[in-house]
Design an enzyme around this catalytic site. Structure first.
Site, PDB file in Angstrom:
ATOM      1  N   PRO A  72     -76.778 -35.263  54.497  1.00 45.34           N
ATOM      2  CG  PRO A  72     -79.171 -35.390  54.285  1.00 45.34           C
ATOM      3  CD  PRO A  72     -78.025 -34.565  54.462  1.00 45.34           C
ATOM      4  CD  GLU A 115     -87.903 -27.628  50.899  1.00 40.37           C
ATOM      5  OE1 GLU A 115     -87.041 -26.523  50.917  1.00 40.37           O
ATOM      6  OE2 GLU A 115     -88.970 -27.554  51.436  1.00 40.37           O
ATOM      7  NE  ARG A 147     -66.380 -37.685  74.775  1.00 36.96           N
ATOM      8  CZ  ARG A 147     -65.899 -38.633  74.722  1.00 36.96           C
ATOM      9  NH1 ARG A 147     -65.313 -39.085  73.793  1.00 36.96           N
ATOM     10  NH2 ARG A 147     -65.675 -39.503  75.800  1.00 36.96           N
TER      11      ARG A 147
HETATM   12 CL1  6GU Z   1     -75.265 -33.627  58.116  1.00 39.36          CL
HETATM   13  N1  6GU Z   1     -77.423 -33.209  57.724  1.00 39.36           N
HETATM   14  C1  6GU Z   1     -79.164 -33.408  57.308  1.00 39.36           C
HETATM   15  N2  6GU Z   1     -79.822 -32.517  57.153  1.00 39.36           N
HETATM   16  N3  6GU Z   1     -79.552 -34.689  57.698  1.00 39.36           N
HETATM   17  C2  6GU Z   1     -78.678 -35.593  58.153  1.00 39.36           C
HETATM   18  C3  6GU Z   1     -77.309 -35.374  58.407  1.00 39.36           C
HETATM   19  C4  6GU Z   1     -76.881 -34.268  58.075  1.00 39.36           C
HETATM   20  N4  6GU Z   1     -76.818 -36.389  58.669  1.00 39.36           N
HETATM   21  C5  6GU Z   1     -77.764 -37.157  58.839  1.00 39.36           C
HETATM   22  N5  6GU Z   1     -78.880 -36.928  58.224  1.00 39.36           N
END
Ligand code: 6GU
Length: 222
Positions: free
Chosen positions: A86, A113, A150
């Site tokens: 994230p 985590e 795609r």
């Molecule tokens: Cl790539 N990983 C995680 N754990 N949460 C996310 C993400 C990735 N992209 C948005 N939220």
């Protein structure tokens, strides 16, 4: 193209790989997708892949050894290594076009985590699919893999991506099929006219109207 995905949960990919357009693209050899279990690379006698973080705090942290060994095993001069997190760069259609030109992608799915900070040094790029938190990178890796596959030659009809939402920063135009009148909701007359120039103009106008209303931020990028 070849895509190697590193995950602790290979079972999550079963439906993704074996249904619909991705299954067909694999069968026709437009893409080779291999899912690798990170645990298989653990050198720990109990196949441990995570441990408590130094300094305390949050729970289990993915250890560097299995991921480093896996990437070193799979990597060639042609590989691009992506780390799903994230905290990564926000993923956009433009990046899907760029990545669809690569020969080999290695995608690391973070989980639990967190992962040991040293794992970051393996990545050419860190990718996030949006501003929300998932339990792991698996769904994110499927999202980006789908968006790339795609676009590969032969996977879907060529001019269909030119009509995609986000192509040239416009949302898609509305489409209709039979019947012409469904519960009083009618298909716009222009689409029944057979007049291609008028149809194209109408579609472009609808794309602009819809983008202005729903995603004015995209119009500013044009
Ligand atoms: Cl790539 N990983 C995680 N754990 N949460 C996310 C993400 C990735 N992209 C948005 N939220």
């Amino acid at each position: 193209m070849k895509i190697d995905i590193l995950t602790l949960f290979p079972g999550m990919f079963e439906g993704f790989l074996n249904e619909s357009i991705i299954a067909r693209a694999r069968k026709k050899n437009h893409v080779q997708i291999n899912v690798h279990d990170i645990r298989a690379y653990s050198k720990d006698p109990h196949k441990k892949v995570d441990d408590y973080g130094y300094g305390g705090g949050k729970g289990m942290v993915l250890m560097p050894q299995p991921i480093f060994d896996a990437v070193e095993d799979l990597k060639t001069e042609e590989s691009k290594v992506l780390l799903m997190t994230p905290q990564g760069e926000p993923y956009k259609q433009e990046k899907a076009y760029d990545l669809s030109k690569e020969k080999h992608l290695i995608i690391i799915c973070g989980h639990y985590e967190g992962f040991d900070e040293r794992i970051r040094s393996l990545a050419d790029m860190e990718v996030s699919i949006g501003d929300y938190v998932l339990t792991g990178g698996e769904l994110a890796s499927m999202v980006i893999t789908d968006s790339i596959v795609r676009l590969l030659d032969g996977v879907i009809a060529k001019d269909s991506h030119i009509q995609d939402s986000f192509h040239e920063n416009l949302l898609d135009y509305p489409v209709y099929t039979k019947p012409e009148d469904f519960r009083g909701m009618k298909v716009p007359a222009v689409l029944l006219s057979g007049h291609h120039k008028n149809i194209n103009e109408w579609r472009y106008e609808e794309q602009r109207k819809r983008t202005k209303l729903r995603r004015p931020d995209l119009l500013e990028k044009r």
